[in-house]
Design a protein around this motif. Structure first.
Motif, PDB file in Angstrom:
ATOM      1  N   SER A 250       0.838  -1.208   0.000  1.00 57.75           N
ATOM      2  CA  SER A 250       0.000   0.000   0.000  1.00 57.75           C
ATOM      3  C   SER A 250       0.868   1.251   0.000  1.00 57.75           C
ATOM      4  O   SER A 250       0.603   2.200  -0.735  1.00 57.75           O
TER       5      SER A 250
ATOM      6  N   LEU B 247       1.571   3.994  -3.101  1.00 57.80           N
ATOM      7  CA  LEU B 247       1.413   5.424  -2.884  1.00 57.80           C
ATOM      8  C   LEU B 247       2.564   6.189  -3.535  1.00 57.80           C
ATOM      9  O   LEU B 247       2.352   7.189  -4.223  1.00 57.80           O
TER      10      LEU B 247
ATOM     11  N   PRO C  87      -1.495  12.119  -1.855  1.00 55.10           N
ATOM     12  CA  PRO C  87      -2.333  11.193  -1.078  1.00 55.10           C
ATOM     13  C   PRO C  87      -3.642  11.863  -0.673  1.00 55.10           C
ATOM     14  O   PRO C  87      -3.695  13.075  -0.467  1.00 55.10           O
ATOM     15  N   SER C  88      -4.684  11.075  -0.524  1.00 53.59           N
ATOM     16  CA  SER C  88      -5.980  11.604  -0.100  1.00 53.59           C
ATOM     17  C   SER C  88      -5.894  12.083   1.344  1.00 53.59           C
ATOM     18  O   SER C  88      -4.996  11.696   2.100  1.00 53.59           O
TER      19      SER C  88
ATOM     20  N   THR D 235      -5.935   9.258   3.840  1.00 56.46           N
ATOM     21  CA  THR D 235      -4.626   8.588   3.864  1.00 56.46           C
ATOM     22  C   THR D 235      -3.622   9.419   4.650  1.00 56.46           C
ATOM     23  O   THR D 235      -2.865   8.882   5.471  1.00 56.46           O
TER      24      THR D 235
ATOM     25  N   HIS E  72      -4.239   9.046   8.324  1.00 57.54           N
ATOM     26  CA  HIS E  72      -3.758   7.742   8.792  1.00 57.54           C
ATOM     27  C   HIS E  72      -2.235   7.773   8.962  1.00 57.54           C
ATOM     28  O   HIS E  72      -1.688   7.284   9.962  1.00 57.54           O
TER      29      HIS E  72
END
Length: 110
Positions: A32, A36, A43-44, A47, A50
């Protein structure tokens, strides 16, 4: 690469973390994180949240690279309040303990 990806790399480097370590801290697969960076896109927001949680920082701290504005989490604020109540000798002991923990994990000291 985007600012965000560069910043993630910088924050990991500062901690002595690899992308693999970041994935472990986030409880996601290393693929993951690799994906990215392979996409090289921004990144969103979920994300980034996180990632920031895994790094122990806020989104504000993530984007605040000038060192002038520091926002602390509630947990960090609690630690600072407790630390400020300690005697100078006990503060040195806490600093030594933290440095020992970091050295144990192979990270550089403060």
């Amino acid at each position: 690469m985007s600012f965000e990806l560069d910043r993630i790399e910088e924050l990991c480097r500062d901690r002595g973390w690899s992308r693999y370590r970041l994935a472990k801290e986030m409880n996601v697969s290393p693929n993951s994180i690799g994906n990215l960076f392979r996409r090289t896109s921004v990144p969103s927001v979920p994300t980034l949240r996180h990632i920031c949680r895994a790094l122990g920082i806020t989104i504000s701290q993530f984007y605040g690279t000038d060192g002038l504005t520091v926002t602390v989490t509630e947990q960090q604020k609690g630690f600072l309040e407790m630390f400020n109540r300690l005697s100078p000798g006990d503060k040195q002991k806490v600093e030594g303990y933290i440095e020992g923990l970091l050295a144990k994990d192979g990270e550089s000291g403060l």
